[in-house]
Design a protein around this motif. Structure first.
Motif, PDB file in Angstrom:
ATOM      1  N   GLN A 226       0.822  -1.207   0.000  1.00  7.82           N
ATOM      2  CA  GLN A 226       0.000   0.000   0.000  1.00  7.82           C
ATOM      3  C   GLN A 226       0.859   1.261   0.000  1.00  7.82           C
ATOM      4  O   GLN A 226       0.563   2.230  -0.702  1.00  7.82           O
ATOM      5  CB  GLN A 226      -0.930   0.000   1.211  1.00  7.82           C
ATOM      6  CG  GLN A 226      -2.010  -1.052   1.143  1.00  7.82           C
ATOM      7  CD  GLN A 226      -2.856  -1.078   2.398  1.00  7.82           C
ATOM      8  OE1 GLN A 226      -2.503  -0.496   3.419  1.00  7.82           O
ATOM      9  NE2 GLN A 226      -3.976  -1.777   2.332  1.00  7.82           N
ATOM     10  N   ARG A 227       1.932   1.247   0.777  1.00  2.09           N
ATOM     11  CA  ARG A 227       2.820   2.418   0.795  1.00  2.09           C
ATOM     12  C   ARG A 227       3.473   2.617  -0.574  1.00  2.09           C
ATOM     13  O   ARG A 227       3.659   3.745  -1.025  1.00  2.09           O
ATOM     14  CB  ARG A 227       3.895   2.244   1.865  1.00  2.09           C
ATOM     15  CG  ARG A 227       3.373   2.251   3.289  1.00  2.09           C
ATOM     16  CD  ARG A 227       4.514   2.438   4.273  1.00  2.09           C
ATOM     17  NE  ARG A 227       4.055   2.294   5.639  1.00  2.09           N
ATOM     18  CZ  ARG A 227       4.104   1.165   6.336  1.00  2.09           C
ATOM     19  NH1 ARG A 227       4.609   0.070   5.768  1.00  2.09           N
ATOM     20  NH2 ARG A 227       3.679   1.108   7.568  1.00  2.09           N
ATOM     21  N   LYS A 228       3.836   1.515  -1.222  1.00  2.00           N
ATOM     22  CA  LYS A 228       4.456   1.618  -2.534  1.00  2.00           C
ATOM     23  C   LYS A 228       3.473   2.189  -3.556  1.00  2.00           C
ATOM     24  O   LYS A 228       3.836   3.016  -4.401  1.00  2.00           O
ATOM     25  CB  LYS A 228       4.945   0.236  -2.980  1.00  2.00           C
ATOM     26  CG  LYS A 228       5.742   0.259  -4.267  1.00  2.00           C
ATOM     27  CD  LYS A 228       6.256  -1.127  -4.597  1.00  2.00           C
ATOM     28  CE  LYS A 228       7.059  -1.108  -5.898  1.00  2.00           C
ATOM     29  NZ  LYS A 228       7.568  -2.462  -6.240  1.00  2.00           N
ATOM     30  N   GLN A 229       2.225   1.761  -3.503  1.00  2.00           N
ATOM     31  CA  GLN A 229       1.224   2.286  -4.416  1.00  2.00           C
ATOM     32  C   GLN A 229       0.948   3.764  -4.156  1.00  2.00           C
ATOM     33  O   GLN A 229       0.748   4.543  -5.088  1.00  2.00           O
ATOM     34  CB  GLN A 229      -0.075   1.488  -4.284  1.00  2.00           C
ATOM     35  CG  GLN A 229       0.036   0.065  -4.806  1.00  2.00           C
ATOM     36  CD  GLN A 229      -1.253  -0.701  -4.626  1.00  2.00           C
ATOM     37  OE1 GLN A 229      -2.215  -0.180  -4.041  1.00  2.00           O
ATOM     38  NE2 GLN A 229      -1.278  -1.934  -5.112  1.00  2.00           N
ATOM     39  N   GLU A 230       0.908   4.175  -2.889  1.00  2.00           N
ATOM     40  CA  GLU A 230       0.700   5.579  -2.577  1.00  2.00           C
ATOM     41  C   GLU A 230       1.875   6.440  -3.023  1.00  2.00           C
ATOM     42  O   GLU A 230       1.699   7.595  -3.410  1.00  2.00           O
ATOM     43  CB  GLU A 230       0.464   5.749  -1.079  1.00  2.00           C
ATOM     44  CG  GLU A 230      -0.847   5.134  -0.598  1.00  2.00           C
ATOM     45  CD  GLU A 230      -0.968   5.191   0.911  1.00  2.00           C
ATOM     46  OE1 GLU A 230       0.003   5.676   1.559  1.00  2.00           O
ATOM     47  OE2 GLU A 230      -2.011   4.761   1.448  1.00  2.00           O
ATOM     48  N   ALA A 231       3.091   5.871  -2.972  1.00  2.00           N
ATOM     49  CA  ALA A 231       4.263   6.650  -3.376  1.00  2.00           C
ATOM     50  C   ALA A 231       4.380   6.755  -4.894  1.00  2.00           C
ATOM     51  O   ALA A 231       5.002   7.690  -5.410  1.00  2.00           O
ATOM     52  CB  ALA A 231       5.531   6.025  -2.801  1.00  2.00           C
ATOM     53  N   ASP A 232       3.794   5.805  -5.630  1.00  2.00           N
ATOM     54  CA  ASP A 232       3.868   5.825  -7.091  1.00  2.00           C
ATOM     55  C   ASP A 232       2.793   6.769  -7.621  1.00  2.00           C
ATOM     56  O   ASP A 232       1.625   6.390  -7.784  1.00  2.00           O
ATOM     57  CB  ASP A 232       3.663   4.406  -7.634  1.00  2.00           C
ATOM     58  CG  ASP A 232       3.899   4.351  -9.143  1.00  2.00           C
ATOM     59  OD1 ASP A 232       4.344   5.377  -9.705  1.00  2.00           O
ATOM     60  OD2 ASP A 232       3.648   3.293  -9.744  1.00  2.00           O
TER      61      ASP A 232
END
Length: 310
Positions: A226-232
């Protein structure tokens, strides 16, 4: 100085700080009360409290209730958690100062009078009762009241007026059962120095000030994905309709399951319109395919053609 920002509503007429979450309450000429935090250049909340300039405000120790007085000669009691008015009271003159004691007694100075109200708010009650008359009153000797303040842990109300200073005893105003670890009125010089050092070490940054102070210390339960998707920031947003488009058909298809769960709600939004259009398109394709299959089988065997969902 931590931060300086314009209110864009004229010069403020009243100021108070919530002791629970450190949010600033600012009263304005147009009768609104705005809530401010160092993290935002715009007010977090706007409340239309009076039909005229706000003259005084006070907030109880637990940060649950706010009392305000305005030029419209009214005193309002507000629930800060839901931002709604609990009760309002009429004053013969605009209130000039407000103060709330440790036990919830409200002192209000107006004109040459000082009134003490008891039971304006009670956190244990679901519906707050409207008080008919003040608990105590003082004044009427031609001394114009400037400011009223309660003495911590004592049943004493200090009153400043145009002729000096006066103090009165109000039974039941002070807190007799105080927490010495939180605030000790009988501490010596060494204990005071240790308390100052401890408060500086435990002090939070101004960026941590928010309407909900309980978010400090909570665990972040978001997964690494989820953090990776929010950062992308370049990724395309997921469309739930496209995920359902090419799934299986029939009574237990994902589209029908989604419609059974969400389709009965009395809400018309863009997503629901897309799903309804997709459902009509699938039904139309199924009928076309069935008609073609029946034509290939002929009139004698057409009744044996497999219908959609069968």
């Amino acid at each position: 100085m931590v931060i300086e920002m314009p209110t864009r509503q004229g010069s403020p007429t009243a100021l108070a700080q919530n002791p629970s979450n450190a949010i600033l309450h600012v009263g304005h000429q147009n009768g609104t009360v705005t809530l401010w935090s160092p993290n935002s250049t715009t007010p977090l909340v706007k409340i239309l409290a009076h039909r005229g300039p706000v003259r005084a405000m006070a907030i109880d120790r637990e940060g649950r209730y706010m009392v305000s007085a305005g030029q419209d000669m009214k005193m309002g009691v507000w629930d800060v958690r839901m931002y709604r008015e609990v009760n309002n009271y009429f004053l013969r003159q605009p209130g000039s100062s407000l103060s709330i004691s440790d036990r919830g007694l409200v002192g209000v100075g107006w004109g040459t009078q000082t009134s003490v109200w008891r039971g304006l708010f009670d956190k244990s009650r679901e519906e707050q009762e409207k008080i008919q008359s003040p608990y105590m009153a003082w004044g009427g000797e031609g001394k114009r009241i400037e400011r009223v303040r309660w003495c911590p842990f004592e049943d004493i109300l200090g009153i400043s007026h145009d002729q000096g200073f006066s103090s009165i005893i109000v039974p039941g105003a002070g807190e007799p059962n105080f927490d010495a670890l939180e605030l000790n009125p009988y501490e010596n010089a060494r204990q005071r120095q240790e308390a100052e050092v401890k408060s500086l070490l435990n002090k939070l940054q101004p960026e941590m000030i928010s309407l909900n102070p309980e978010f400090v210390g909570k665990l972040d339960l978001a997964s690494a994905e989820q953090r990776k998707q929010e950062a992308d920031l370049d990724r395309k947003p997921e469309d739930p309709v496209l995920k359902l488009k090419n799934r299986g058909r029939g009574k237990n298809s994902s589209l029908r399951k989604h419609l059974r769960k969400k389709g009965q709600r009395n809400i018309i939004d863009e997503q629901r319109l897309k799903i309804e259009a997709l459902r009509l398109e699938q039904n139309k394709k199924a009928r076309t395919k069935l008609a073609k299959h029946e034509e290939d089988l002929g009139p004698a065997l057409a009744r044996f053609a497999r219908r959609p969902g069968g």
